[in-house]
Design a protein around this motif. Structure first.
Motif, PDB file in Angstrom:
ATOM      1  N   VAL A  72       0.713  -1.276   0.143  1.00  0.00           N
ATOM      2  CA  VAL A  72       0.140  -0.025  -0.104  1.00  0.00           C
ATOM      3  C   VAL A  72       0.732   1.210   0.087  1.00  0.00           C
ATOM      4  N   MET A  73       2.071   1.077   0.083  1.00  0.00           N
ATOM      5  CA  MET A  73       2.947   2.306   0.217  1.00  0.00           C
ATOM      6  C   MET A  73       4.330   2.100  -0.021  1.00  0.00           C
ATOM      7  N   GLU A 153       7.367   9.320   1.847  1.00  0.00           N
ATOM      8  CA  GLU A 153       6.349   8.119   1.876  1.00  0.00           C
ATOM      9  C   GLU A 153       5.465   8.390   0.751  1.00  0.00           C
ATOM     10  N   VAL A 155       1.721   6.909  -0.946  1.00  0.00           N
ATOM     11  CA  VAL A 155       0.581   5.799  -0.832  1.00  0.00           C
ATOM     12  C   VAL A 155       0.347   5.258  -2.276  1.00  0.00           C
ATOM     13  N   GLN A 159      -3.542  -0.274  -4.931  1.00  0.00           N
ATOM     14  CA  GLN A 159      -2.753  -0.973  -4.201  1.00  0.00           C
ATOM     15  C   GLN A 159      -2.068  -2.118  -4.737  1.00  0.00           C
TER      16      GLN A 159
END
Length: 164
Positions: A72-73, A153, A155, A159
């Motif tokens: 997801v990140m 970071e 997102v 995903q």
């Protein structure tokens, strides 16, 4: 919505856009030292830091991830490289994308590293934090310390999913 990612073997050629593979391989420069008692695998990576930073050595203890795993990140370290060398001898996953301002799940590549292979992320390379498999695993980590923020970071939407 998720995108299923393909896991590929970690090789120096495939990983080159993201940094270095650290391994004692016949394809790397090596030669005997210490009266022939030791084989030196030479100059396997470059430790990069900005002028205000300096290289440090740490041990990271990673908890195992279960597969399938939702990616997801990603994070990146723009001021220096970051090297991971497994100490526990277990395989692990490496999820990366090339440096740049924007990244999407379509840019992500996932590699299965053997327990005797390390990676050195080039400065700015997007990567997922440590992805240990099967058991708690220790890694020798060489990266940058110094003033200023060095971790961005992002997102991922959608995903990615690393399959079992």
């Amino acid at each position: 919505m998720s995108v299923v990612l393909t896991v590929e073997p970690l090789t120096a050629e495939a990983f080159a856009p993201f940094g270095d593979v650290i391994e004692a391989s016949d394809s790397t420069r090596h030669f005997p030292i210490n009266g022939g008692n030791t084989e030196r695998f030479h100059d396997l990576m470059t430790i990069a830091t900005d002028p205000q930073g300096h290289a440090i050595v740490s041990i990271f203890r990673g908890q195992p991830r279960s597969l399938p795993f939702a990616l997801v990140m990603l994070e990146r370290h723009p001021k220096g490289s970051q090297a991971f060398m497994p100490l526990s001898g277990r395989p692990y996953l490496v999820a990366v994308a090339r440096p740049g301002e924007g990244v999407s799940v379509a840019d992500v590549r996932v590699f299965l590293a053997r327990g005797d292979q390390g990676v050195n992320y080039a400065p700015g390379t997007w990567h997922h934090p440590l992805l240990a498999l099967h058991a708690v695993s220790d890694f020798l980590v060489i990266d940058r310390a110094g003033p200023g923020g060095n971790c961005d970071e992002i997102v991922l939407a959608p995903q990615g999913v690393i399959p079992a």
